[in-house]
Design a protein around this motif. Structure first.
Motif, short mmCIF file in Angstrom:
data_model
loop_
_atom_site.label_atom_id
_atom_site.label_comp_id
_atom_site.label_asym_id
_atom_site.label_seq_id
_atom_site.Cartn_x
_atom_site.Cartn_y
_atom_site.Cartn_z
N VAL A 1 43.03 59.81 27.11
CA VAL A 1 43.27 58.79 26.09
C VAL A 1 41.92 58.41 25.48
O VAL A 1 40.96 58.12 26.21
CB VAL A 1 43.95 57.54 26.68
N PHE A 2 41.86 58.41 24.15
CA PHE A 2 40.64 58.01 23.45
C PHE A 2 40.96 56.82 22.54
O PHE A 2 41.75 56.95 21.60
CB PHE A 2 40.10 59.16 22.60
N VAL A 3 40.35 55.68 22.83
CA VAL A 3 40.45 54.52 21.96
C VAL A 3 39.21 54.51 21.07
O VAL A 3 38.08 54.36 21.57
CB VAL A 3 40.56 53.21 22.76
N LEU A 4 39.41 54.69 19.78
CA LEU A 4 38.31 54.83 18.83
C LEU A 4 38.03 53.49 18.16
O LEU A 4 38.95 52.76 17.79
CB LEU A 4 38.66 55.87 17.77
N ASP A 5 36.75 53.19 17.99
CA ASP A 5 36.37 51.92 17.38
C ASP A 5 34.96 52.05 16.83
O ASP A 5 34.27 53.06 17.04
CB ASP A 5 36.45 50.80 18.42
N ASP A 6 34.52 51.03 16.11
CA ASP A 6 33.12 50.89 15.74
C ASP A 6 32.77 49.41 15.81
O ASP A 6 33.64 48.54 15.72
CB ASP A 6 32.82 51.47 14.36
N ILE A 7 31.51 49.12 16.04
CA ILE A 7 31.06 47.74 16.09
C ILE A 7 29.79 47.60 15.26
O ILE A 7 29.03 48.55 15.09
CB ILE A 7 30.80 47.26 17.55
N LYS A 8 29.61 46.39 14.76
CA LYS A 8 28.45 46.08 13.92
C LYS A 8 27.44 45.32 14.77
O LYS A 8 27.70 44.19 15.20
CB LYS A 8 28.91 45.24 12.73
N LEU A 9 26.31 45.98 15.06
CA LEU A 9 25.30 45.41 15.93
C LEU A 9 24.05 45.01 15.16
O LEU A 9 23.68 45.66 14.18
CB LEU A 9 24.91 46.40 17.04
N ASN A 10 23.42 43.95 15.63
CA ASN A 10 22.11 43.58 15.13
C ASN A 10 21.06 44.52 15.73
O ASN A 10 21.33 45.29 16.66
CB ASN A 10 21.79 42.13 15.52
N ALA A 11 19.83 44.42 15.21
CA ALA A 11 18.76 45.30 15.67
C ALA A 11 18.47 45.11 17.15
O ALA A 11 18.02 46.05 17.83
CB ALA A 11 17.50 45.05 14.85
N LEU B 1 29.51 53.88 16.55
CA LEU B 1 30.84 54.41 16.86
C LEU B 1 31.07 54.38 18.37
O LEU B 1 30.15 54.66 19.15
CB LEU B 1 30.98 55.85 16.35
N LEU B 2 32.31 54.09 18.75
CA LEU B 2 32.67 54.01 20.17
C LEU B 2 33.90 54.87 20.45
O LEU B 2 34.83 54.92 19.65
CB LEU B 2 32.99 52.56 20.57
N ALA B 3 33.90 55.51 21.61
CA ALA B 3 35.09 56.14 22.17
C ALA B 3 35.27 55.60 23.56
O ALA B 3 34.38 55.76 24.42
CB ALA B 3 34.95 57.67 22.19
N ARG C 1 45.07 61.89 23.43
CA ARG C 1 45.84 60.82 22.79
C ARG C 1 44.85 59.87 22.12
O ARG C 1 44.01 59.28 22.79
CB ARG C 1 46.68 60.08 23.84
N PHE C 2 44.98 59.71 20.81
CA PHE C 2 44.04 58.91 20.04
C PHE C 2 44.69 57.61 19.56
O PHE C 2 45.84 57.61 19.08
CB PHE C 2 43.56 59.67 18.80
N VAL C 3 43.93 56.52 19.68
CA VAL C 3 44.30 55.22 19.09
C VAL C 3 43.12 54.77 18.25
O VAL C 3 41.98 54.74 18.75
CB VAL C 3 44.58 54.16 20.18
N ASN C 4 43.35 54.41 17.00
CA ASN C 4 42.29 53.86 16.17
C ASN C 4 42.38 52.34 16.22
O ASN C 4 43.25 51.73 15.62
CB ASN C 4 42.40 54.35 14.73
N ALA C 5 41.45 51.72 16.97
CA ALA C 5 41.43 50.27 17.13
C ALA C 5 40.39 49.60 16.24
O ALA C 5 40.14 48.40 16.40
CB ALA C 5 41.16 49.92 18.59
N SER D 1 28.93 62.01 15.01
CA SER D 1 29.43 62.39 16.33
C SER D 1 30.16 61.22 16.98
O SER D 1 29.66 60.10 17.01
CB SER D 1 28.27 62.85 17.21
N VAL D 2 31.36 61.50 17.48
CA VAL D 2 32.13 60.52 18.25
C VAL D 2 31.83 60.67 19.73
O VAL D 2 31.65 59.69 20.45
CB VAL D 2 33.64 60.67 17.97
N LEU D 3 31.78 61.91 20.20
CA LEU D 3 31.35 62.18 21.58
C LEU D 3 30.96 63.64 21.71
O LEU D 3 31.40 64.49 20.94
CB LEU D 3 32.42 61.79 22.60
N LYS D 4 30.11 63.92 22.68
CA LYS D 4 29.65 65.26 22.97
C LYS D 4 30.49 65.86 24.09
O LYS D 4 30.89 65.16 25.02
CB LYS D 4 28.18 65.25 23.38
N ILE D 5 30.71 67.18 23.99
CA ILE D 5 31.55 67.87 24.96
C ILE D 5 30.78 69.06 25.52
O ILE D 5 30.28 69.90 24.77
CB ILE D 5 32.85 68.36 24.30
N GLN D 6 30.69 69.11 26.84
CA GLN D 6 30.03 70.22 27.52
C GLN D 6 31.08 71.10 28.19
O GLN D 6 31.99 70.57 28.86
CB GLN D 6 29.05 69.70 28.57
#
Length: 325
Positions: A31-41, A63-65, A84-88, A164-169
């Motif tokens: 399960v991947f819950v996708l999101d983004d957040i606005k951060l200060n420096a 970006l967050l997963a 399974r993807f959810v865009n939150a 990039s959302v996430l890296k896969i090895q």
């Protein structure tokens, strides 16, 4: 929904996985819950709200997963996995791709599709859910990247390039993938009668004089002034949504699923149950819904800043009309 643009941005969400129906054999079910957040420096969550945040939905700079920035995971060579993807996210559209691979889409918001399909990119608007199968033929030692690429949703949003959302090895070797099921989900059983009532909804945005931020409207009104839709449980109706604005709006109906009929008169290529659908700018989308669940239900734009600033309404359902025998 209380200040949902703020509460969701601060993390008040989680996925629910509902199991049932055919279950393809896979190496991993993720399960991947996708999101983004606005951060200060300094890494703290930004409390500032700009006109752009309101117009587009707050688009973060990280970006967050599953709550992780620049996440990593390992897959096996030859594996078949179920993702399974959810865009939150408040406002970000994730347009996913895994370069060199395709997604076999097996499920939407309302469950498994009767006829899965294959795509190179998967657009997930805020609030939408998708389930896919991914085959990994790559040799052990390969490095892959799940990316989101630009989607033009209006207001001349610049293209930042692939992100990039996430890296896969790729490591180790999977057992041989088994054959997929011959049958998947139950076909959508909703064909609206010729005399179905049609509800017309016009989506607009405006910048009132003296206001700091834009407002968002349904049929010229802001919630709670949007007139209620009143109907009975079991009724089948058609919603005709005209997006008379310069950007896309993902419309979400609480408590029940619907079937998309057409976009500007063209039927969709794929059929399944949805409860959230993206309505492109300056286009008209129609869906059919069979009402269920007595009570009051919300519908709204799933760009949360838009819902909080007016693009929301209520559906009031009464019990079915009794018939005399």
């Amino acid at each position: 929904h209380v200040r949902s643009d703020t509460q969701i941005e601060r993390g008040l969400y989680a996925p629910i996985v509902v199991r049932g129906g055919p279950a393809p054999k896979v190496e991993n079910d993720r399960v991947f819950v996708l999101d983004d957040i606005k951060l200060n420096a300094n890494g703290t969550l930004s409390d500032s709200t700009t006109q752009l945040d309101v117009m587009l939905g707050r688009q973060g700079n990280v970006l967050l997963a599953n709550g992780v920035r620049a996440g990593r995971m390992t897959v096996k060579s030859g594996a078949r996995e179920r993702w399974r993807f959810v865009n939150a996210a408040n406002g970000r559209y994730f347009n996913l791709r895994l370069p060199g691979h395709s997604f076999t889409v097996i499920g939407w918001d309302g469950g498994l599709l009767a006829e899965p399909y294959t795509t190179e990119t998967l657009l997930i608007a805020p609030g939408e859910r998708y389930e896919v199968l991914v085959d990994i033929p790559d040799a052990a030692g390969s490095a892959l990247s799940l990316q989101t690429v630009h989607y033009d949703r209006g207001h001349d949003i610049p293209d930042p390039g692939p992100q990039s959302v996430l890296k896969i090895q790729v490591s180790g070797t999977a057992r041989k993938a088994e054959a997929l099921p011959d049958e998947w989900g139950v076909p959508v059983d909703l064909e609206p009668p010729d005399n179905s009532k049609q509800r017309d909804l016009e989506l607009t945005e405006a910048m009132p004089e003296g206001e700091e931020f834009a407002v968002f409207q349904i049929n010229g009104e802001q919630f709670p002034a949007v007139p209620h839709i009143e109907a009975r449980v079991g009724d089948v109706e058609i919603w005709r949504i005209y997006n008379n604005s310069e950007m896309d709006h993902p419309i979400h109906l609480h408590g029940m699923f619907f079937r998309v009929l057409d976009l500007d008169g063209t039927p969709p290529e794929h059929v399944g149950w949805k409860d959230t659908v993206n309505v492109p700018r300056m286009q008209t989308l129609r869906f059919a819904v069979r009402y269920g669940g007595t009570g009051t239900w919300m519908y709204h734009c799933h760009i949360l800043e838009h819902a909080e600033r007016g693009m929301m309404g209520e559906l009031k359902l009464s019990p079915p009309e009794e018939t005399n025998h």
